[in-house]
Scaffold this active site. Structure first.
Site, short mmCIF file in Angstrom:
data_model
loop_
_atom_site.label_atom_id
_atom_site.label_comp_id
_atom_site.label_asym_id
_atom_site.label_seq_id
_atom_site.Cartn_x
_atom_site.Cartn_y
_atom_site.Cartn_z
N GLU A 190 -30.83 -45.38 51.84
CA GLU A 190 -29.98 -44.47 51.08
C GLU A 190 -30.24 -44.65 49.59
OE1 GLU A 190 -25.16 -44.00 50.23
OE2 GLU A 190 -25.98 -45.79 51.22
N LYS B 30 -25.36 -36.02 53.16
CA LYS B 30 -24.29 -36.85 53.71
C LYS B 30 -22.99 -36.05 53.83
CE LYS B 30 -21.93 -41.26 52.84
NZ LYS B 30 -21.83 -42.40 51.89
N CYS C 101 -25.10 -44.28 55.09
CA CYS C 101 -24.03 -45.19 54.72
C CYS C 101 -23.01 -45.31 55.84
CB CYS C 101 -23.39 -44.74 53.41
SG CYS C 101 -22.21 -45.90 52.69
#
Length: 516
Positions: free
Chosen positions: A277, A335, A386
């Site tokens: 990420e 995301k 994440c």
């Protein structure tokens, strides 16, 4: 219960750790549901049990302190860290309190402890807990189902997640604890003695055996992966400290480290390369225009899944980009589940001025479309960035749409070893639930390759720059959970719910208790 989660992973503790909650709630029977003594005792129990479990399991979140590298003063940083920890712990306590009050509703409506009522009460308690976990998992603050205390140590039991998701494991834990509590209650306050006691003890012990036997049978299924479905994946763990990540020094280190890693893995035979990420903290357009990393792609002609930032209207996204060997952008995953306060400010109109210094980014991130599909040269993939690993429905929807493998990309650099260990445990569950191979790249660890049976084929060291090349396989299977979702929770509630409705009607019309 807090000791069951990684990295301690005392998974056996889960089979008795909820007994005090079941048992103490039982002691409130006969009290007025809305009276202050009942509410006070329920609140104290929720704080005691929920505070210990969620507070201990999530204490790693205080590792965001100090945030002086983001320009936040040391004392303010400490306050923010404690606020985040208390907020997420309180959210868990509210779940426990809701369960206690829901059990109180049952006891209020069914005061007579008949055999039928005791059985349905147990089913109601299990279904209610699983229902609350399902609701909580739709919120912005979620990480800690009871189920994840079994990962990664109890892979047999985790295979039950293929039936109805992680709620299946949470249901098993609550059921066994509820049985222990009922036996303890009958022994303490009634006439359960001698041979009858040992007979009843055999019930939860036998169920534990059967649950693990069922999980074991699922774990024995052959993966039957085909060679033409193999993907040789190179993984780069960049190990860029957060303290320098957003500084010129960090940018130079990122470009140099990921470019070198890409070139090394490309030369060693990797078919595609996965980065963490935010590996390159730039917009995609800037990477194309200016970076040596992009020039390396044009030279080596090996595809890459690159963590960087994307533009989206007035905001920007935390994204994973799918780039082919010619440098062409094939796909992009933005995301969906953003970290509150860290990536966006909830209730911006109210908290915006107070919390603007929390984020190192100039503007708020914007969430991606939950329906997006991540296209790669090897077919579509399910992606987690994440803490999306804590949300099984994010994976289920992508796999149901045709994703053939899972990519997990994370940073994890803020925290102690506890957080990446728990993050890895969640990814193990996602690989099993979805029956997919999973490749995981993080900034500082743990990066990994995980099989559909939850076996960790490779696990990186923490806080080290590492390169790894491994094989994952494309799969098109669909587990019962992927096809039907969490069907167990509504089934449990439908078995006990009608009894509640009948009794509620009887109380409303003054008919007293009327057995089904």
């Amino acid at each position: 219960m807090g000791l069951t989660v990684a990295p301690i992973s005392f998974s056996l503790g889960a089979w008795v750790a909820v007994v005090p909650l079941w048992f103490c709630q039982r002691t409130l029977q006969g009290r007025s549901l809305l009276a202050w003594p009942y509410l006070r005792h329920s609140l104290l129990m929720a704080i005691a049990w929920g505070g210990c479990f969620y507070g201990w399991a999530l204490f790693w979140i205080t590792g965001i302190h100090p945030m002086t590298w983001m320009g936040v003063p040391w004392l303010a940083s400490l306050g923010i860290a404690l606020f985040c920890w208390l907020a997420i712990t309180t959210w868990g306590i509210v779940l426990v309190l809701a369960w206690l009050l829901g059990m109180g509703v049952w006891d209020w409506l069914m005061p007579r402890p008949t055999g039928l009522n005791r059985g349905l009460r147990l089913i109601w308690g299990v279904g209610l807990w699983c229902g609350l976990e399902a609701i909580w998992s739709q919120s912005i603050l979620w990480w800690s189902p009871l189920a994840y205390g079994q990962s990664p140590g109890n892979l047999w039991l985790l295979h039950l997640g293929q039936l109805s998701g992680p709620g299946t494991i949470s249901a098993a834990i609550m059921l066994i604890n509820g049985l222990w509590a009922e036996i303890l209650w009958q022994y303490s306050y009634h006439s359960l003695r001698g041979g009858q006691l040992f007979g009843w003890l055999g019930l939860p012990l036998g169920l534990i055996f059967l649950l693990h036997l069922g999980g074991w049978s699922l774990a024995q299924s052959s993966l039957a992966d085909q060679k033409n479905k193999a993907i040789t994946v190179g993984i780069i763990q960049g190990n860029i400290a957060n303290e320098i990540k957003l500084s010129p020094e960090g940018w130079r280190a990122a470009i140099a480290g990921y470019t070198q890693g890409y070139q090394t893995l490309a030369a060693s035979g990797s078919e595609v390369i996965l980065t963490p990420e935010g590996a390159l903290p730039y917009f995609w357009a800037d990477i194309v225009a200016e970076s040596s990393f992009y020039q390396a792609i044009l030279q080596k002609k090996i595809p890459v899944w690159l963590g960087a930032y994307g533009e989206n209207g007035s905001g920007y996204t935390n994204s994973l980009f799918s780039v082919d060997g010619t440098g062409k952008l094939l796909g992009r995953y933005d995301k969906v589940k953003l970290v509150p306060l860290g990536e966006y400010i909830p209730l911006q109109g109210v908290l915006g001025k107070f919390m603007t210094r929390f984020s190192p980014l100039k503007d708020q991130l914007v969430p991606g479309d939950p329906r997006q599909v991540f296209l790669t040269p090897f077919g579509s993939a399910a992606v987690s960035i994440c803490y999306e690993s804590a949300f099984p429905e994010r994976f289920r929807s992508q796999i149901r749409a045709g994703s053939e493998f899972i990519l997990s990309s994370a940073n994890n650099a803020h925290y102690s070893a506890t957080m990446p260990a728990q993050h890895h445990a969640l990814d193990v569950m996602r690989a099993i639930d979805g029956d997919r191979w999973l490749a995981r790249a993080t900034n500082t660890g743990f990066s990994a390759i995980i099989s559909p049976h939850g076996e960790t084929r490779w696990l990186s060291q923490l806080d080290q720059y590492q390169l790894h090349q491994g094989v994952i396989y494309r799969r098109r299977t669909q587990t019962l959970y992927i096809r039907w979702g969490d069907w167990l929770t509504p089934l449990l509630l439908s078995l006990s719910g009608p009894r509640l409705l009948v009794q509620l009607r009887n109380k409303h019309f003054g008919q007293g208790e009327n057995e089904l």
